[in-house]
Design a protein around this motif. Sequence first.
Motif, PDB file in Angstrom:
ATOM      1  N   ARG A   3      38.434   1.960 -30.092  1.00 50.12           N
ATOM      2  CA  ARG A   3      38.424   3.057 -29.129  1.00 50.12           C
ATOM      3  C   ARG A   3      37.094   3.146 -28.405  1.00 50.12           C
ATOM      4  N   LEU A   4      36.037   2.865 -29.159  1.00 52.77           N
ATOM      5  CA  LEU A   4      34.710   3.007 -28.595  1.00 52.77           C
ATOM      6  C   LEU A   4      34.514   2.035 -27.441  1.00 52.77           C
ATOM      7  N   LEU A   6      36.752   0.797 -25.387  1.00 51.88           N
ATOM      8  CA  LEU A   6      37.460   1.334 -24.230  1.00 51.88           C
ATOM      9  C   LEU A   6      36.648   2.427 -23.562  1.00 51.88           C
ATOM     10  N   PHE A   7      36.093   3.242 -24.421  1.00 52.81           N
ATOM     11  CA  PHE A   7      35.414   4.444 -24.005  1.00 52.81           C
ATOM     12  C   PHE A   7      34.177   4.112 -23.179  1.00 52.81           C
ATOM     13  N   ALA A   9      33.538   1.343 -21.702  1.00 51.67           N
ATOM     14  CA  ALA A   9      33.970   0.724 -20.454  1.00 51.67           C
ATOM     15  C   ALA A   9      34.370   1.806 -19.458  1.00 51.67           C
ATOM     16  N   GLY A  10      35.056   2.823 -19.969  1.00 57.05           N
ATOM     17  CA  GLY A  10      35.487   3.929 -19.123  1.00 57.05           C
ATOM     18  C   GLY A  10      34.305   4.635 -18.497  1.00 57.05           C
ATOM     19  N   LEU A  11      33.286   4.834 -19.300  1.00 53.27           N
ATOM     20  CA  LEU A  11      32.129   5.565 -18.809  1.00 53.27           C
ATOM     21  C   LEU A  11      31.391   4.786 -17.738  1.00 53.27           C
ATOM     22  N   LEU A  13      32.506   3.058 -15.556  1.00 50.69           N
ATOM     23  CA  LEU A  13      33.160   3.162 -14.256  1.00 50.69           C
ATOM     24  C   LEU A  13      32.975   4.533 -13.628  1.00 50.69           C
ATOM     25  N   THR A  14      32.676   5.521 -14.461  1.00 52.91           N
ATOM     26  CA  THR A  14      32.627   6.865 -13.910  1.00 52.91           C
ATOM     27  C   THR A  14      31.354   7.049 -13.100  1.00 52.91           C
ATOM     28  N   GLN A  16      28.593   8.991 -12.482  1.00 54.52           N
ATOM     29  CA  GLN A  16      27.846  10.098 -13.061  1.00 54.52           C
ATOM     30  C   GLN A  16      26.404  10.118 -12.564  1.00 54.52           C
ATOM     31  N   THR A  63      30.025  14.916 -27.607  1.00 50.21           N
ATOM     32  CA  THR A  63      31.233  14.504 -26.886  1.00 50.21           C
ATOM     33  C   THR A  63      31.142  14.921 -25.424  1.00 50.21           C
ATOM     34  N   THR A  64      30.787  16.172 -25.211  1.00 50.15           N
ATOM     35  CA  THR A  64      30.640  16.637 -23.826  1.00 50.15           C
ATOM     36  C   THR A  64      29.556  15.843 -23.123  1.00 50.15           C
ATOM     37  N   PHE A  67      30.072  12.417 -21.352  1.00 58.21           N
ATOM     38  CA  PHE A  67      30.623  12.323 -19.998  1.00 58.21           C
ATOM     39  C   PHE A  67      29.582  12.659 -18.934  1.00 58.21           C
ATOM     40  N   LEU A  68      28.430  13.122 -19.380  1.00 63.48           N
ATOM     41  CA  LEU A  68      27.433  13.617 -18.427  1.00 63.48           C
ATOM     42  C   LEU A  68      26.094  12.906 -18.564  1.00 63.48           C
TER      43      LEU A  68
END
Lengths: 387, 319
Positions: A3-4, A6-7, A9-11, A13-14, A16, A63-64, A67-68
Amino acid sequence: MHRLGLFIAGLALTAQAAFADLNVPVVYLRQEVDRPPTLSNLDPIPDDLGEMGARLGLADNMTTGSFLGQTYELDTISVPVGGDLLEAARSALAQSPFLILDAPASDQTRIADLPEAQSALLFNASSADNALRDKDCRANLLHTLPSYQMRSDALMQFARTKRWDALTLIAGSRPDDMAFADALRNSAAKFGMKIAAEKTWAFDADMRRNAAQEVPLFTQDLGKYDLMLIADEAQDFGRYIAYNTWYPRPVAGSEGLVPTAWAPVVEQWGAAQLQSRFQDLANRAMRPRDYAAWAAMRSIGEAVTRTTSADPATLRAFMLSDGFELAGFKGRPLSYRNWNGQLRQPIPLVTPRALVAQAPLEGYLHQRTELDTLGLDAPESACAAFR
Amino acid sequence: MHRLIPLLSALSLSGPALAAEIWVTNEKDDTISVIDIGTLEVVRTIPTGERPRGITFSKDHSRVYICASDSDTVQVMDPETGEILHDLPSGEDPEQFVLHPNDRHLYIANEDDAVTTVVDTETRKVIAQINVGIEPEGMAVSPDGKIAITTSETTNMAHWIDTETRELFANTLVDARPRHAEFTAGGSELWVSSEIGGTITVFDTATQTEKGKIEFEVKGVHPDRVQPVGFEFTTDEKTAFVALGPSNHVAVVNAETLEVEDYILVGRRVWHMAFSPDKSLLFTTNGVSGDVTVIDVAKREAIKSIKVGRFPWGAALRP
């Protein structure tokens, strides 16, 4: 682990870029204390009391933050009985301007008065002492644990609603018991009730064996009343009072119906999720001090998220402003009183098996927020440090 | 009674609506109450797994999906017989979900796990798990199927998921405790309700930026207790009905001006809602009072309350 991957990789792309990368270190500073002996050893106090709440708050913040672009750290410093607390506080403050304090009230003011602490932001997550929110308040010290007065006001609102106006009180003789008993007396007067009779608990006998003989005699001269109050904050004798009193009436305070910051029976308002996250982390139920430390950690996280700053002065100003709202799983937003730094919060009234009510109760009104019917209100507070 | 007569005649005009049903999940009864829209009575009570919350039908309404949160599964039920056909692997503690327009992929919020799980309802396999914030809850998918949204209650964000790559492409902060999300205006807007913040944030989908915020004010109720949760739009998408939790009211919002036009008193702690097929009636689940309020949409009036099970939570239309 999958999961990590994926995570991350997801970040990547974001987008921020708008958020600066911030790291927010926090220290949980504990002054260990000798706990008084209690009659029963059924409910040992966990060694990680409070600290695990801060750990859960850390996980929530992380966790929050992920994303930031914001990260958090939590170190624990534990000072043994007789150890040099101020030295430990200085080294904690060298690491971080954010301390969560697990220490008696007098130690907290000593830490808050250190020159090194003047630009820091401290959280009292362990002391219910009224004076800390009153004449002994400090501008750099916020309080996430409710005061004795908030708890006793909650109980008295309930008693008044029930029209249990005739009260009696049994108090222990330790300082915490006397402080809670004082708060109960104040609250009774505040809500127009009277504690008609009082006794101090001073037994040496083993109540596990003979409460059924001793307690009826001890309570016989208290006369008639609607509700018996117990001030026994170390949970020493209180558990042996209910069902053994001469006059059969309910018991409340430190035992029976208990006004408290948090209890395992709180499950509404999404609280079940907080309870299960805590249980998974700590392998035990969440207690009031765990909740207070969690709320301190989350207050930091919430303020960092909303201000994108890790500057203690900026965060303090935001926490004391109208813009700050902490979702604390008690059914309404929590905020800080800008006259003494106390976290406003509903107070659950619980038995071991159920939530009976949650104060403020309906009908107790206030021009600002009903939450301010609990504890010291601005006009009563002798706290000058926040002016 | 006098109110019921125009209502029944209105219903008889809509023909097949008479057979339509509202399905309500009862969180603390482990059942579904089925309300007949013609008679406004509960006609069936169907057992489910533990703590049923989110509920949605497949496109042809031949299957109903139920989040059985404490059973850690999504149940697939035959709505004719009430029989559980099979369970779907859902991840832990599924609370709420949304069915992709392809009628095949379920996007599920795993409340205890900070994960959104994507399940293929045909192969019955998990095809992706996406890390999101703490306590994911609200789920939405854009009408074109390209974007899925998860809101996280403790992280206070709307997480934007690209349904092709199944990765996050944006995370936007909202007010405290976001509960529900819906796309509107042909997918060009996303609305997210924040329970503790007491607001709905309106985003421009193309840029993921905030374009407006709705605030509520119920007379005689402290703002802290005005807590928006579920909401639904009328057919023309010009009006939104917003459940306001423990304020026991539903707000009627002008979706263009974002102004609140009306408040309707309903049962206690109103959660979610579903429309009748012609959207002339709205059914709200009232958690604490254990009933469903029926609202006449044109008149903006509550016309009946219907006793269901304990803690009604989700609601879905079976036409």
